[in-house]
Design an enzyme around this catalytic site. Sequence first.
Site, mmCIF file in Angstrom:
data_model
loop_
_atom_site.group_PDB
_atom_site.id
_atom_site.type_symbol
_atom_site.label_atom_id
_atom_site.label_comp_id
_atom_site.label_asym_id
_atom_site.label_seq_id
_atom_site.Cartn_x
_atom_site.Cartn_y
_atom_site.Cartn_z
ATOM 1 C CB ALA A 1 -0.838 -0.132 1.195
ATOM 2 C CG LEU A 2 4.653 0.587 -2.126
ATOM 3 C CD1 LEU A 2 5.511 0.350 -3.214
ATOM 4 C CD2 LEU A 2 5.250 0.300 -0.824
ATOM 5 C CG HIS B 1 5.923 2.843 1.772
ATOM 6 N ND1 HIS B 1 4.729 3.150 1.680
ATOM 7 C CD2 HIS B 1 6.412 2.205 2.786
ATOM 8 C CE1 HIS B 1 4.118 2.281 2.586
ATOM 9 N NE2 HIS B 1 5.231 1.920 3.303
ATOM 10 C CD GLN C 1 8.803 -1.112 11.800
ATOM 11 O OE1 GLN C 1 7.997 -1.837 11.885
ATOM 12 N NE2 GLN C 1 9.002 -0.211 10.813
ATOM 13 C CG MET D 1 2.291 10.939 3.317
ATOM 14 S SD MET D 1 3.357 10.986 1.945
ATOM 15 C CE MET D 1 2.611 12.420 1.387
ATOM 16 C CB SER E 1 -0.377 1.667 4.358
ATOM 17 O OG SER E 1 0.976 1.722 3.894
HETATM 18 O O1 PAF Z 1 7.075 -0.783 8.642
HETATM 19 C C1 PAF Z 1 6.717 -1.920 8.083
HETATM 20 O O2 PAF Z 1 6.010 -1.755 7.089
HETATM 21 C C2 PAF Z 1 6.972 -3.213 8.747
HETATM 22 O O3 PAF Z 1 6.810 -3.127 10.176
HETATM 23 C C3 PAF Z 1 8.291 -3.894 8.050
HETATM 24 C C4 PAF Z 1 9.560 -3.093 8.482
HETATM 25 C C5 PAF Z 1 8.113 -4.004 6.531
HETATM 26 C C6 PAF Z 1 8.282 -5.272 8.932
HETATM 27 O O4 PAF Z 1 7.137 -6.088 8.473
#
Ligand code: PAF
Length: 300
Positions: free
Chosen positions: A50-51, A55, A173, A204, A206
Amino acid sequence: MCAIPRLFLFNSVSIPLMLVIIHSPAQLQEIINQNRKKNRTIGFVPTMGALHEGHLSLVRKCARETQLCIVSVFVNPTQFNDPKDFEKYPVHTQSDVEKLLTTRADVLFMPSVDDMYPEGLQTEDTIDLGGLDQVMEGRFRPGHFQGVARIMKKLLLMTQPDKLYMGQKDYQQCAVVAHLLKIWKMKTKLVICPTKREKNGLAMSSRNERLSPETRAKAGVIKSALYYVKNNYHKLPVELILEKARLKIREAGFETEYLEIADARNLQPVDHSISKNQKLVCCVAVWADGVRLIDNVLID
Ligand code: PAF
């Protein structure tokens, strides 16, 4: 494997480029091996698809700075603590491919759940996240960072990238992944890129597409609340600033799940009376009409 050609315009010269789309880890391994033999630098952008422009900015930077730009699209089931959130997670394969064709990504890796979890989804193993999974997101989404760590271990072992590109929007994360690279003694450099925002300041994500136009318009308040904290941190009592920031969010009709100031490195709570020279981050999670949104700002 499928390779989609597209034209890249450089100094008025059209250069044909390929986006190679692969599904199996074995195909990925083959491509990595070929490129390693040629001493090419490898960059990796992990995503769940869902870019959006956030991204794509990571992908463009990766393609500029490395010789093989790999993007993964995999909605990782083990990081969803809420099964409903997993079911509702947007999947837009066709438009993801179209968007990647506008960048200079070389490889799109789209594995299946069986490819990534041949051992099954359940596990007794836990990965030491140094307490980073006990605070903020970790407190409200138990198991989430274990799932992120589990999939990142697999993806990093498969891609062995020189550089890994992730967005600051998911600050916690990024901290978890930096910790993993350290404990696994990987040479991969983590490149954290600034949060891309919509016109009204909403980070932004998804998930934004699940917001109604009215809610999306109002959600710019999340950034305003964070910047209110940042701009007043050294001027007013901290509890008062946080209270006012929560009030701003409430007045927009949203519910704050947490709004916290933490040490920017280990994400632990800070003693504000001695935090003068400490690098800090203010992180927030907000419920906006059933959609959970997160954001953060660094405080100097
Ligand atoms: O941030 C994300 O889209 C996800 O947590 C990742 C880093 C791709 C891991 O599934």
